[in-house]
Design a protein around this motif. Structure first.
Motif, PDB file in Angstrom:
ATOM      1  N   PHE A   1       0.849  -1.184   0.000  1.00 21.37           N
ATOM      2  CA  PHE A   1       0.000   0.000   0.000  1.00 21.37           C
ATOM      3  C   PHE A   1       0.884   1.233   0.000  1.00 21.37           C
ATOM      4  O   PHE A   1       1.753   1.394   0.863  1.00 21.37           O
TER       5      PHE A   1
ATOM      6  N   LYS B   1       4.826   9.423   9.703  1.00 22.50           N
ATOM      7  CA  LYS B   1       4.402  10.335   8.637  1.00 22.50           C
ATOM      8  C   LYS B   1       3.802   9.584   7.460  1.00 22.50           C
ATOM      9  O   LYS B   1       3.275  10.185   6.545  1.00 22.50           O
ATOM     10  N   ARG B   2       3.935   8.264   7.446  1.00 23.92           N
ATOM     11  CA  ARG B   2       3.406   7.519   6.309  1.00 23.92           C
ATOM     12  C   ARG B   2       2.070   6.848   6.612  1.00 23.92           C
ATOM     13  O   ARG B   2       1.346   6.462   5.698  1.00 23.92           O
TER      14      ARG B   2
ATOM     15  N   GLU C   1      -3.520   2.351  13.322  1.00 18.52           N
ATOM     16  CA  GLU C   1      -4.829   1.774  12.964  1.00 18.52           C
ATOM     17  C   GLU C   1      -4.903   1.487  11.472  1.00 18.52           C
ATOM     18  O   GLU C   1      -5.366   0.441  11.028  1.00 18.52           O
ATOM     19  N   PHE C   2      -4.396   2.431  10.694  1.00 16.56           N
ATOM     20  CA  PHE C   2      -4.449   2.298   9.240  1.00 16.56           C
ATOM     21  C   PHE C   2      -3.652   1.092   8.786  1.00 16.56           C
ATOM     22  O   PHE C   2      -4.100   0.298   7.957  1.00 16.56           O
TER      23      PHE C   2
ATOM     24  N   ASP D   1      -5.415  -2.179   9.616  1.00 18.13           N
ATOM     25  CA  ASP D   1      -6.554  -2.429   8.718  1.00 18.13           C
ATOM     26  C   ASP D   1      -6.079  -2.911   7.359  1.00 18.13           C
ATOM     27  O   ASP D   1      -6.569  -3.894   6.800  1.00 18.13           O
ATOM     28  N   VAL D   2      -5.129  -2.168   6.808  1.00 11.43           N
ATOM     29  CA  VAL D   2      -4.724  -2.436   5.431  1.00 11.43           C
ATOM     30  C   VAL D   2      -3.925  -3.738   5.330  1.00 11.43           C
ATOM     31  O   VAL D   2      -3.970  -4.417   4.307  1.00 11.43           O
TER      32      VAL D   2
ATOM     33  N   VAL E   1      -6.295  -6.415   4.542  1.00  9.40           N
ATOM     34  CA  VAL E   1      -6.821  -6.303   3.180  1.00  9.40           C
ATOM     35  C   VAL E   1      -5.779  -6.777   2.159  1.00  9.40           C
ATOM     36  O   VAL E   1      -6.084  -7.532   1.234  1.00  9.40           O
TER      37      VAL E   1
END
Lengths: 286, 755, 158
Positions: free
Chosen positions: A181, A257-258, A262-263, A266-267, A270
């Motif tokens: 991602f 910064k990237r 949590e993000f 989640d990803v 996926v």
């Protein structure tokens, strides 16, 4: 600052083992030169390994493939057979940076730079690659997942360099894939990386799998639970959900910064699922 | 007006050959024999008092030939001067160029050295000992406005509030415009939408870092080559800061690798001159990319509150907004233009916009393409979209219904002449783009934008050479095709072939004053000056012809590239071209030339409307731009390809601003992404082709009808993309950039993060 | 310590130069060989303005040390035109107005040439992804891509 370009493994090892100050290996230079420019490193000695033949080849070996640590991503892509056998590994290497960077970047450098966000590493780990290391005490083999211990921390002793990687023989009906991602379409460091390699039987049931996640922990992870989640299944809805949950559970990411913690969690789920789907599709068609 | 053979066509630009072969010389490509390399020592702290600077160890290093600190710059009294389209104070300029009492941002210049090599210069910087008293810092604009916030300047008292404050603060200015009665307006509204918005600072992102090469002679005469949008401005600033005579400084503007407003101020130039003066040798200075991000002005981050009211049939009756713009370390954010532009696209009876200019511990902001306007117009365009949705009115139709048109009185003062907003809305509505159906997770957004454009002081010359070719000298650096456009105008005015016009950008010693390239003015004003210069030449050759032919005034005229005798005399006198006169120039009075020296007035505003389709990946929050159309009023496109180029370039900068670009600070007040890796500008694979529709509603105040076009294109993308996001997800994003973590979080909160 | 003595080929000409260990190929090209066509936009391999080819391989010259290129063949923007004849890419960039300020143009031309030598008939997507390492802030990439497509078609016609 000294620069040496030895033409033999022994020469390189001797230089590195005998260095009194900070000594760095130079392969593609796409990390080292950036760090030198930013004053993050100031080596006394640079050892260019590109003249050492063992670091530069792509050869079949005992049914598997041996790839030199200083082979560039571009060369991997141009090899006529490798991308048929290990498309995930080749694609992963060719996501590093830009076309220009891929013209220089190497699997050895990508691993030994010690960043858990390295693009090729999850693909190598999923593939079950083993690193061959040369040092003052001789040669040894280390599974790639055991080489990077933490950010900029390697399991290498003074004087050791990674010479090549051995990708194991591929059983029939196997496939691999790597997805990452990034917010743009190119040029970013992976916020999350997922490498999956798997094998299916003639009925389409997954008989073996390896799942590796990058940029979600201090090192690139080999997530055994994620593999267990899908082995024995035909990647039905329930298996997919188990994979996603197992991938997420393994993450210990940071906020930076990237991406947020949590993000990334989640990803990760996926991407593990999407990479597994591609690997599965490749396995079924191979 | 002359016959248009070239104007309006797509000629090859005269400076293009050098640029495609690598021959063109940009700022860092100039060198002088014996030059020294200059480097700057910069503050590691966002806010600190400078207790002492000890340069003795650095000065003792062999190879160090000069060293400067605050002691080498005289203090400046308070005086506001134009800096691009904004204002700056000389007292602040001298402190930004070299810190005096305090360092006010990480990257603030503290000292500079000139040495015989890069390596020695770098080592010398490490030998300069600076003692700092670290102070608490403040980064966010709202935080900086709090009464207990760390104070940057103890002599900054808010201007524009009554009663005048007796305590200093970080709020430099309050500014307000008003039209009608805002309270009464809201009472008439059937629907009111009120929203808060937040944007982050973004950098102009020019690919070429700042560069300067200075050579000072023993008598103080100075030659300076620098990459700048305004070499006359650089000359004025350097003269003032260094106590030099303006006339003794000759500045050559090198080819410039992008500016977008960021190269309208001085950073390295006074330092290079000061070092060269001390070292008695030329000094070359180039910024690293990290220095560009840390120490050259981005544009403001801001917090904006918008409240709009409309009647149920879609008429806007009230527009209110409050803008808080962060200026960086010294006052002078583009808050004022932000205030003036916020509602300018619309004909609204009751408007009130208030703005605050606030300092904080970041680099001093510099102009960035329509400074201030993208932020305020993003907020308003978002609310307009919400109102349209609430009322069930098509977003183009609601803008059409309320569009400013000829005769509309803008809230910031003037009454519009003929303008093209409605034309751009109509153009977009007719496109195949607008009429193409979308799929799930795809969204479409539209937004309009306005920028005033400016004119200003412009000098240009045309000189006829002996072979009939014409040398054209302009004084505004050519950032994007100016030389081509001016050469086309000159060719048409004089009736000569385009390739016989040889344009260059003159240095400050060769022409009268020129205001800088910015404000979308260089083609607008430059072409006006060329028309004036051409008039002088035409009058001159007519006078020479009359003498030669022994005719009276009124018996000759210039048309179709020739002086022609009129009436009966036409039968006996062969028309003569410029080239004909060139051959006999000496015999008929001397060299032939013309000068245009004007303060160009009558700049016409340029309105634009953008349309964007995008797709959201609901499981990751990633956004893909699928399709993009720009329609903008150019008045008259001198060179259509370069006009389209402005549309496309501005649109892509807006895409970056909307989706991924931002300055990221840690709690320590330090910039975490001072590089192109993590300051994420769009790359080629991030965007599709940008359809550019050039609308032409001629500007009656320009001989060719030209309107500046360079700035408006960056304004609509922010609102258009936000509106498309709402269309795709049902979520109104009010914080820029709409980066994936933010988007995914919002989708997750509503249970929407599944395909 | 003593500088390195390096012999290489630049745009078909034999060159020799001295360089410190930490000097990049870009530093050598610009400061020692005075070939200023390759530009420094970032110094970290993120913008592509310094693109050259090294033994036919597209690279960022800021990511290569001067002392690494002994015996190698370097091609820069200055070698792209042959005498008075512009390369079709250079010609198409001019015709399509694919440059505004021009600072990124040398990098794009070198990179596009490398693409077309490898893939004579690239799709728009292939062009954009190949050129993703070349930043442009002025044009929004539209006319650059059109110029490359047009040059590719012209070169295929021969």
């Amino acid at each position: 600052m000294r620069y040496e370009a030895p033409e033999s493994l022994n020469g390189a090892v001797a230089l590195l083992a005998g260095a009194t100050g900070d000594a760095r290996v130079l392969a593609g230079g796409t990390d080292l030169l950036v760090q030198m420019r930013a004053d993050i490193v100031d080596p006394e000695l640079i050892v260019d390994i590109k003249k050492i033949p063992e670091t530069r080849g792509i050869t079949e070996e005992k049914g598997g493939w041996r790839i030199g640590a200083a082979v560039t991503a571009a060369e991997l892509k141009e090899h006529p057979k490798l991308k048929q056998v290990w498309p995930g590994v080749v694609e992963a290497a060719n996501l590093i940076g830009s076309t220009q960077v891929q013209g220089r970047a190497t699997l050895g450098g990508n691993l030994c730079n010690g960043s858990p966000a390295a693009d090729s590493v999850p693909a190598l780990i999923a593939a079950g690659a083993v690193a061959t290391v040369a040092g003052p005490q001789g040669m040894r083999n280390i599974p790639v997942e055991d080489v990077m211990l933490g950010p900029r921390q390697l399991a290498l002793r003074k004087g050791e360099i990674v010479v090549s990687f051995l990708l194991p023989p591929r059983p029939p009906r196997s496939g691999d894939a790597y997805l990452r991602f990034i917010p743009r379409t190119e040029m970013d460091i992976a916020v999350v990386g997922a490498g999956v390699s798997l094998t299916v039987d003639s009925a389409g049931t997954i008989t073996a799998a390896r799942v590796s996640l990058g940029a979600v922990a201090p090192r690139v992870l080999l997530v055994a639970e994620a593999a267990h989640a899908i082995v024995g299944s035909r990647f039905d809805e329930a298996a997919r959900e188990r994979l996603v949950a197992a991938a997420r559970a393994a993450c210990r990411p940071i906020d930076d910064k990237r991406g947020t913690t949590e993000f990334r969690i989640d990803v990760a789920g996926v991407l593990a699922r999407r990479a597994a789907l591609i690997a599965l599709d490749r396995a079924r068609r191979s | 007006m002359a016959t248009q053979t070239y104007v309006g066509t797509r000629t090859i630009r005269p400076d293009g050959l050098d640029k495609v072969t690598g021959r063109a010389r940009f700022g860092a490509d100039f060198n002088l024999p014996g030059q020294l390399i200059g480097r700057v020592l910069r503050s590691p702290h966002p806010h600190a008092r400078i207790v002492s600077i000890d340069t003795s160890r650095a000065e003792a290093l062999p190879g160090v030939k000069a060293l400067i600190t605050r002691d080498d710059f005289a203090d400046q009294s308070s005086e506001f001067i134009p800096a691009g389209e904004m204002m700056m104070n000389y007292k602040d300029v001298v402190r930004n160029v070299m810190a005096r009492e305090k360092v006010l941002y990480e990257g603030h210049a503290v000292a500079a050295v000139a040495a015989t090599s890069v390596a020695i210069a770098r080592r010398a910087l490490k030998l300069i000992d600076v003692t700092y008293e670290v102070l608490p810092h403040v980064i966010d604009v709202v935080e900086a406005m709090r009464p207990d916030a760390p104070l940057l300047h103890d002599d900054l008292f808010t201007v524009g509030v009554e009663p005048k404050p007796d305590k200093p603060s970080n709020v430099a200015k309050r500014f307000e415009i008003a039209l009608g009665d805002i309270g009464a307006g809201f009472k008439k509204a059937d629907v009111i939408v009120e929203r808060d918005f937040k944007t982050a600072p973004v950098h102009q992102g020019y690919i070429e870092p700042h560069a300067a090469l200075a050579s000072v002679s023993e008598d103080g005469s100075t030659e300076l080559w620098c990459t700048t949008q305004g070499h006359y401005i650089v000359r004025a600033h350097c003269a003032r800061l260094l106590g030099l005579d303006i006339g003794r400084i000759r500045v050559t503007a090198t080819e410039i690798g992008g500016g977008f407003g960021g190269k309208t101020v001085v950073y390295l130039e006074p330092l290079a001159i000061a070092l060269s003066r001390k070292a008695k040798r030329p000094v070359k200075m180039v910024m690293s990319r990290e220095e560009v991000f840390k120490a050259s002005g981005p544009t403001s981050g801001a917090t904006v509150h918008v409240k709009m009211g409309a009647t149920k049939d879609g008429k806007f009756v009230a527009g209110y907004a409050e803008l808080k713009y962060q200026a960086g370390a010294f006052q002078g954010s583009p808050m004022q233009p932000g205030v003036m532009c916020a509602y300018a696209p619309y004909d609204i009876e009751n408007v009130k916009v208030i703005g605050y200019d606030v300092v904080s511990n970041r680099p001093k902001v510099a102009a960035y393409r329509a400074p201030g306007a993208p932020i305020s117009e993003y907020a308003v365009e978002s609310v307009v979209d919400e109102i349209a949705k609430k009322l069930g009115i098509d977003p183009i139709d609601i803008r059409m219904q309320n569009a400013a048109h000829e005769g509309t009185k803008a809230a910031y003062g003037p009454t519009f002449g003929p303008i093209g907003l409605e034309d751009t809305l109509n153009a977009v509505k007719k496109t195949e783009h607008w009429n193409t159906p979308l799929r799930k997770w795809q969204g479409r957004g539209v937004a309009s934008g306005f920028w005033f454009n400016i004119g200003g002081e412009t000098s240009a010359s045309l000189t006829v050479n002996e072979d009939g070719s014409v040398s054209l000298m302009a004084g505004t650096p050519d950032i994007g095709g100016l030389r081509a456009s001016l050469a086309m105008v000159a060719a048409d005015e004089l009736g000569i072939p385009y390739d016989k016009v040889l344009p260059i950008i003159g240095d400050t010693g060769s022409l009268g004053f020129n205001f800088l390239t910015g404000g979308s003015r260089s083609a607008f004003s430059g072409s006006m000056a060329i028309v004036e210069a051409a008039k002088e030449i035409k009058a001159d050759v007519c006078a020479r012809a009359r003498k030669l032919w022994e005719l009276e005034p009124g018996q000759v005229e210039f048309s179709g590239g020739h002086v022609r005798a009129l009436g009966a005399a036409a039968d006996t006198h062969t028309p003569m071209s410029i080239a004909d006169f060139a051959k006999i120039a000496g015999k008929t009075g001397g060299p032939i030339g013309g000068y245009g020296r004007i303060n160009a007035q009558g700049a016409g505003p340029s309105f634009g409307t953008h349309l964007v389709d995008l797709e959201v990946d609901p499981e990751t929050g990633r956004v893909t731009i699928l399709r993009y159309t720009v329609a903008q009023d150019a008045g008259k496109a001198l060179h259509p390809a370069y006009v389209e180029g402005q549309f496309q370039g501005g649109a892509v900068q807006g895409i970056g601003w909307a989706l991924n670009e931002e300055y990221i600070y840690g709690d320590d007040g330090k910039l975490q992404n001072p590089g192109f890796l993590d300051y994420r500008m769009p790359v080629a694979s991030d965007v599709p082709k940008i359809d550019a529709i050039v609308v032409e509603v001629p500007n009656p105040k320009h001989p060719y009808g030209v309107r500046g076009v360079g700035e408006t294109p960056i304004i609509p993308p922010l609102g258009a993309i936000a509106n498309a996001m709402e269309n795709a997800t049902g979520i109104r994003f009010t914080e820029l950039p709409m980066s994936p973590p933010k988007v995914l979080k919002a989708l997750k909160e509503r249970g929407l993060n599944k395909v | 310590m003593a500088k390195h003595h390096v012999e290489a080929t630049v745009n078909g000409d034999a060159v020799e130069f001295l360089c410190e260990t930490e000097e990049t190929l870009l530093d050598v090209l610009r400061d020692t060989l005075q070939l200023t066509g390759s530009k420094e936009g970032c110094g970290s391999g993120d913008c592509g303005a310094c693109s050259v080819t090294l033994d036919g391989r597209l690279v960022c010259s800021c990511l290569v040390l001067g002392c690494e290129v002994g015996g190698q063949r370097i091609e820069t923007i200055e070698g792209m035109a042959k005498g008075e004849a512009l390369h079709p890419l250079q010609q198409r960039f001019l015709e399509h107005a694919a440059l505004q300020c021009g600072i990124c143009t040398p990098g794009f031309l070198v990179a596009s040439k490398a693409l077309l030598e490898k893939t004579p008939n690239p799709t728009e997507t292939e062009i954009r992804y190949w050129l993703a390492g070349n930043l442009c802030r002025c044009t929004g990439y539209d006319k650059i891509v059109s110029a490359v497509q047009d040059a590719a078609a012209a070169m295929r016609k021969g």
